[in-house]
Design a protein around this motif. Structure first.
Motif, short mmCIF file in Angstrom:
data_model
loop_
_atom_site.label_atom_id
_atom_site.label_comp_id
_atom_site.label_asym_id
_atom_site.label_seq_id
_atom_site.Cartn_x
_atom_site.Cartn_y
_atom_site.Cartn_z
N GLY A 37 19.17 9.75 17.82
CA GLY A 37 19.56 10.73 16.89
C GLY A 37 19.23 12.09 17.08
O GLY A 37 19.57 13.14 16.64
N GLY A 38 18.64 12.17 18.49
CA GLY A 38 18.55 13.57 19.35
C GLY A 38 19.89 13.48 20.30
O GLY A 38 20.97 13.02 20.03
N LEU A 39 19.49 13.93 21.51
CA LEU A 39 20.55 13.75 22.58
C LEU A 39 20.74 12.30 23.04
O LEU A 39 21.80 12.02 23.70
N ASN A 40 19.65 11.47 22.77
CA ASN A 40 19.83 10.10 23.04
C ASN A 40 20.07 9.79 24.63
O ASN A 40 21.04 8.91 24.80
N LEU A 41 19.29 10.21 25.46
CA LEU A 41 19.50 10.09 26.75
C LEU A 41 19.12 8.45 27.28
O LEU A 41 19.36 8.26 28.09
#
Length: 176
Positions: A37-41
């Protein structure tokens, strides 16, 4: 003539309060970078890249939870150091700093999402936007710190040699 004694105030452990609190900011940015849901690294799965997928909400909270527990363990190692002049005051300040750091990590993650993520329409559900659904996660940093300090102190007590204590008792009894 009586000698005037000067009362010294106990040193406030400001560093043990400020350092964990300040560490919350990069921890929050790291949360946004790693979490689904964020940058999903972590997963890099496009299905987890958007908050519109409800399967993202729990892993997003668990990512912050894991980071806070890890930070609590690191803080406990610092607090369990035996060379501190006032370890109890340091522990209380460290726990307060951990709580402030957790709140700052949460807010820094939300701020990172607002600054660097594309705008999302969260009118259907507030959790679509990058957010924290489980607020008790914020208590994990001080809780992990307290439990880890307890375990480290317990291991230290169990690792001490009882022979030194018996020697001091023997000399005490022989001296009488």
């Amino acid at each position: 003539m009586t000698k005037a004694t000067r009362r010294t105030r106990p040193r406030l452990p400001w560093a043990m309060l400020a350092v964990p609190a300040a560490a919350g900011v990069p921890l929050g940015i790291l949360w946004w970078l790693l979490a689904p849901g964020g940058l999903n690294l972590i997963t890099r799965d496009p299905a987890f890249g958007s908050g519109t997928n409800p399967d993202v909400w729990l892993p997003r909270d668990l990512t912050l939870a894991g980071l806070l527990v890890l930070a609590g363990c690191f803080l406990a190692v610092v607090l369990a150091d035996k060379k501190r002049p006032d370890p109890q005051a340091d522990l209380v300040a460290g726990l307060a700093g951990a709580l402030c750091g957790a709140a700052l990590a949460w807010q820094a993650g939300l701020m990172a999402a607002q600054l660097w993520a594309p705008a999302v329409d969260a009118s259907a559900n507030a959790s679509i936007a990058f957010s924290l659904r489980a607020w008790p996660v914020l208590l994990l940093w001080p809780a992990a710190t307290a439990v880890s300090v307890f375990v480290l102190e317990l291991l230290d007590l169990m690792g001490r040699k009882p022979a030194a204590e018996h020697e001091s008792r023997r000399t005490l009894w022989q001296g009488q």
